[in-house]
Design a protein around this motif. Structure first.
Motif, PDB file in Angstrom:
ATOM      1  N   PHE A 178     -31.518  46.812  42.159  1.00 25.52           N
ATOM      2  CA  PHE A 178     -32.091  45.600  41.565  1.00 25.52           C
ATOM      3  C   PHE A 178     -33.303  45.970  40.712  1.00 25.52           C
ATOM      4  CE2 PHE A 178     -29.985  44.084  45.362  1.00 25.52           C
ATOM      5  CZ  PHE A 178     -29.439  42.862  44.998  1.00 25.52           C
ATOM      6  N   GLY A 179     -33.487  45.243  39.617  1.00 25.75           N
ATOM      7  CA  GLY A 179     -34.679  45.454  38.804  1.00 25.75           C
ATOM      8  C   GLY A 179     -34.973  44.227  37.966  1.00 25.75           C
ATOM      9  N   GLY A 180     -36.238  44.068  37.603  1.00 22.31           N
ATOM     10  CA  GLY A 180     -36.597  42.933  36.757  1.00 22.31           C
ATOM     11  C   GLY A 180     -37.956  43.129  36.119  1.00 22.31           C
ATOM     12  N   PHE A 181     -38.229  42.269  35.140  1.00 23.13           N
ATOM     13  CA  PHE A 181     -39.506  42.285  34.427  1.00 23.13           C
ATOM     14  C   PHE A 181     -40.182  40.923  34.551  1.00 23.13           C
ATOM     15  CE2 PHE A 181     -41.639  41.190  30.319  1.00 23.13           C
ATOM     16  CZ  PHE A 181     -42.798  41.925  30.551  1.00 23.13           C
ATOM     17  N   SER A 182     -41.487  40.939  34.875  1.00 17.40           N
ATOM     18  CA  SER A 182     -42.320  39.748  34.875  1.00 17.40           C
ATOM     19  C   SER A 182     -41.749  38.680  35.820  1.00 17.40           C
ATOM     20  CB  SER A 182     -42.481  39.248  33.433  1.00 17.40           C
ATOM     21  OG  SER A 182     -43.471  38.252  33.348  1.00 17.40           O
ATOM     22  N   GLN A 183     -41.399  37.511  35.317  1.00 21.07           N
ATOM     23  CA  GLN A 183     -40.841  36.484  36.208  1.00 21.07           C
ATOM     24  C   GLN A 183     -39.578  37.004  36.910  1.00 21.07           C
ATOM     25  OE1 GLN A 183     -38.791  32.862  34.825  1.00 21.07           O
ATOM     26  NE2 GLN A 183     -40.415  31.668  35.803  1.00 21.07           N
ATOM     27  N   ARG A 222     -30.658  48.426  53.178  1.00 18.30           N
ATOM     28  CA  ARG A 222     -30.724  49.719  52.478  1.00 18.30           C
ATOM     29  C   ARG A 222     -30.037  49.577  51.138  1.00 18.30           C
ATOM     30  NH1 ARG A 222     -31.531  53.641  49.481  1.00 18.30           N
ATOM     31  NH2 ARG A 222     -31.987  55.701  50.302  1.00 18.30           N
ATOM     32  N   PHE A 223     -30.811  49.205  50.128  1.00 17.82           N
ATOM     33  CA  PHE A 223     -30.290  49.112  48.770  1.00 17.82           C
ATOM     34  C   PHE A 223     -30.397  50.479  48.094  1.00 17.82           C
ATOM     35  CE2 PHE A 223     -31.871  44.657  49.438  1.00 17.82           C
ATOM     36  CZ  PHE A 223     -30.629  44.054  49.463  1.00 17.82           C
ATOM     37  N   GLY A 224     -29.717  50.627  46.950  1.00 19.00           N
ATOM     38  CA  GLY A 224     -29.808  51.878  46.209  1.00 19.00           C
ATOM     39  C   GLY A 224     -31.221  52.132  45.729  1.00 19.00           C
ATOM     40  N   GLY A 225     -31.876  51.083  45.226  1.00 17.77           N
ATOM     41  CA  GLY A 225     -33.249  51.183  44.747  1.00 17.77           C
ATOM     42  C   GLY A 225     -33.654  49.886  44.080  1.00 17.77           C
ATOM     43  N   VAL A 226     -34.965  49.721  43.911  1.00 18.00           N
ATOM     44  CA  VAL A 226     -35.510  48.494  43.319  1.00 18.00           C
ATOM     45  C   VAL A 226     -36.651  48.891  42.393  1.00 18.00           C
ATOM     46  CG1 VAL A 226     -36.685  46.294  43.780  1.00 18.00           C
ATOM     47  CG2 VAL A 226     -34.966  47.149  45.407  1.00 18.00           C
ATOM     48  N   PHE A 227     -36.678  48.316  41.171  1.00 19.53           N
ATOM     49  CA  PHE A 227     -37.872  48.492  40.338  1.00 19.53           C
ATOM     50  C   PHE A 227     -38.382  47.127  39.903  1.00 19.53           C
ATOM     51  CE2 PHE A 227     -34.279  49.074  37.414  1.00 19.53           C
ATOM     52  CZ  PHE A 227     -34.581  48.186  36.384  1.00 19.53           C
ATOM     53  N   LEU A 228     -39.694  46.979  39.976  1.00 19.22           N
ATOM     54  CA  LEU A 228     -40.371  45.736  39.600  1.00 19.22           C
ATOM     55  C   LEU A 228     -41.361  46.074  38.499  1.00 19.22           C
ATOM     56  CD1 LEU A 228     -41.215  44.567  43.249  1.00 19.22           C
ATOM     57  CD2 LEU A 228     -39.187  43.961  41.898  1.00 19.22           C
ATOM     58  N   PHE A 229     -41.029  45.678  37.286  1.00 16.59           N
ATOM     59  CA  PHE A 229     -41.931  45.904  36.167  1.00 16.59           C
ATOM     60  C   PHE A 229     -42.822  44.663  36.036  1.00 16.59           C
ATOM     61  CE2 PHE A 229     -38.515  48.801  34.096  1.00 16.59           C
ATOM     62  CZ  PHE A 229     -38.973  49.891  34.828  1.00 16.59           C
ATOM     63  N   ALA A 241     -34.847  50.392  55.251  1.00 13.45           N
ATOM     64  CA  ALA A 241     -34.313  51.698  55.681  1.00 13.45           C
ATOM     65  C   ALA A 241     -34.530  52.803  54.643  1.00 13.45           C
ATOM     66  CB  ALA A 241     -32.826  51.567  56.016  1.00 13.45           C
ATOM     67  N   GLY A 242     -35.729  52.818  54.057  1.00 12.23           N
ATOM     68  CA  GLY A 242     -36.049  53.887  53.111  1.00 12.23           C
ATOM     69  C   GLY A 242     -35.659  53.626  51.672  1.00 12.23           C
ATOM     70  N   THR A 243     -35.265  52.399  51.339  1.00 16.13           N
ATOM     71  CA  THR A 243     -34.949  52.060  49.940  1.00 16.13           C
ATOM     72  C   THR A 243     -36.128  52.426  49.032  1.00 16.13           C
ATOM     73  OG1 THR A 243     -33.545  50.191  50.582  1.00 16.13           O
ATOM     74  CG2 THR A 243     -34.417  50.168  48.331  1.00 16.13           C
ATOM     75  N   PRO A 244     -35.895  53.205  47.951  1.00 16.67           N
ATOM     76  CA  PRO A 244     -36.997  53.502  47.026  1.00 16.67           C
ATOM     77  C   PRO A 244     -37.329  52.286  46.153  1.00 16.67           C
ATOM     78  CG  PRO A 244     -34.971  54.555  46.274  1.00 16.67           C
ATOM     79  CD  PRO A 244     -34.649  53.904  47.588  1.00 16.67           C
ATOM     80  N   VAL A 245     -38.615  51.962  46.092  1.00 19.32           N
ATOM     81  CA  VAL A 245     -39.083  50.818  45.295  1.00 19.32           C
ATOM     82  C   VAL A 245     -40.207  51.312  44.388  1.00 19.32           C
ATOM     83  CG1 VAL A 245     -40.172  48.539  45.350  1.00 19.32           C
ATOM     84  CG2 VAL A 245     -38.529  49.169  47.137  1.00 19.32           C
ATOM     85  N   PHE A 246     -40.116  50.977  43.103  1.00 13.74           N
ATOM     86  CA  PHE A 246     -41.209  51.286  42.176  1.00 13.74           C
ATOM     87  C   PHE A 246     -41.758  49.991  41.599  1.00 13.74           C
ATOM     88  CE2 PHE A 246     -42.636  51.963  37.726  1.00 13.74           C
ATOM     89  CZ  PHE A 246     -43.836  52.595  38.045  1.00 13.74           C
ATOM     90  N   ILE A 247     -43.096  49.845  41.665  1.00 14.91           N
ATOM     91  CA  ILE A 247     -43.758  48.690  41.050  1.00 14.91           C
ATOM     92  C   ILE A 247     -44.781  49.218  40.052  1.00 14.91           C
ATOM     93  CG2 ILE A 247     -44.941  46.506  41.437  1.00 14.91           C
ATOM     94  CD1 ILE A 247     -44.271  46.709  44.410  1.00 14.91           C
ATOM     95  N   GLY A 248     -44.621  48.827  38.798  1.00 12.64           N
ATOM     96  CA  GLY A 248     -45.590  49.171  37.760  1.00 12.64           C
ATOM     97  C   GLY A 248     -46.271  47.908  37.264  1.00 12.64           C
ATOM     98  N   THR A 249     -47.587  47.972  37.003  1.00 13.77           N
ATOM     99  CA  THR A 249     -48.298  46.780  36.534  1.00 13.77           C
ATOM    100  C   THR A 249     -49.558  47.180  35.787  1.00 13.77           C
ATOM    101  OG1 THR A 249     -48.976  44.556  37.229  1.00 13.77           O
ATOM    102  CG2 THR A 249     -49.798  46.398  38.553  1.00 13.77           C
TER     103      THR A 249
END
Length: 205
Positions: free
Chosen positions: A99-104, A119-126, A145-153
């Motif tokens: 899953f990934g998304g930007f802003s809203q 346990r998802f493959g990964g998540v990024f939140l821009f 369960a260790g899902t990698p998540v990246f949040i940039g802001t």
């Protein structure tokens, strides 16, 4: 209420090994956010981008009391819940769904995955975080369960305070996500090349 309208790209889901769900920001559209897929290694992916009715997932700030954003917020979460079930019904396990998304769209992504931690493959939140004037931890259940998540802001950001990003990371970590946060001084409210590169390394590793 949102009407189901999902744009797809990449492989047909019957042939794809993995799936990425992308969520656009306020005023954006599914086609816009799909262009982001070109920056990720998605050769084996089917990509789904839901389109918000009137180009907005909910009417007010994500920091407004949730009741003010109803019924749109619940409708948006329902669109995602149905989409996730549909993807799983095609034989795709949670660990192969990203899953990934930007802003809203990043805020909606954060809210959905944290309410349904798995346990998802990964998540990024821009540039995004959990929704509400206050965080109700009772809403968030499951085990990443260790899902990698990246949040940039950015700091400051006109829409998303860094405090909310940090609180979001903390709650996701309690549900056992592997969260990386990067705060950029004075970054415009947009997606940077550095964020894309970090998401590539951490989320699509």
């Amino acid at each position: 209420m949102h009407t189901k309208n999902i744009i797809t790209a990449g492989k047909d889901i019957s042939e794809a090994k993995k799936v990425l769900v992308l969520l656009h920001g306020r005023g954006g559209n599914a086609q816009d956010i799909l262009s982001l897929a070109d920056h990720f290694p998605l050769d084996d992916f089917s990509v789904f981008a839901p389109q918000a009715t009137n180009n907005s997932w909910y009417p007010y700030s994500f920091l407004a009391p949730p009741a003010q954003n109803e019924p749109w917020l619940s409708s948006a979460l329902e669109i995602l819940r149905n989409l996730l079930e549909e993807i799983k019904s095609k034989g795709k396990a949670s660990e192969n769904i990203y899953f990934g998304g930007f802003s809203q769209g990043a805020c909606l992504t954060a809210e959905f995955v944290t309410r349904n931690a798995s346990r998802f493959g990964g998540v990024f939140l821009f540039t995004g975080g959990l929704i509400g004037d206050k965080i109700d931890t009772e809403n968030y259940k499951g085990d990443f369960a260790g899902t990698p998540v990246f949040i940039g802001t950015g700091n400051p950001d006109a829409h998303v305070p860094v405090e909310r990003v940090n609180k979001t990371a903390e709650i996701m970590e309690k549900l056992k996500a592997e969260v990386t946060v990067k705060v950029y001084d004075n970054k415009p409210h947009s997606i940077s090349q550095d964020e894309i590169e970090i998401a590539n390394k951490l989320v699509f590793k």
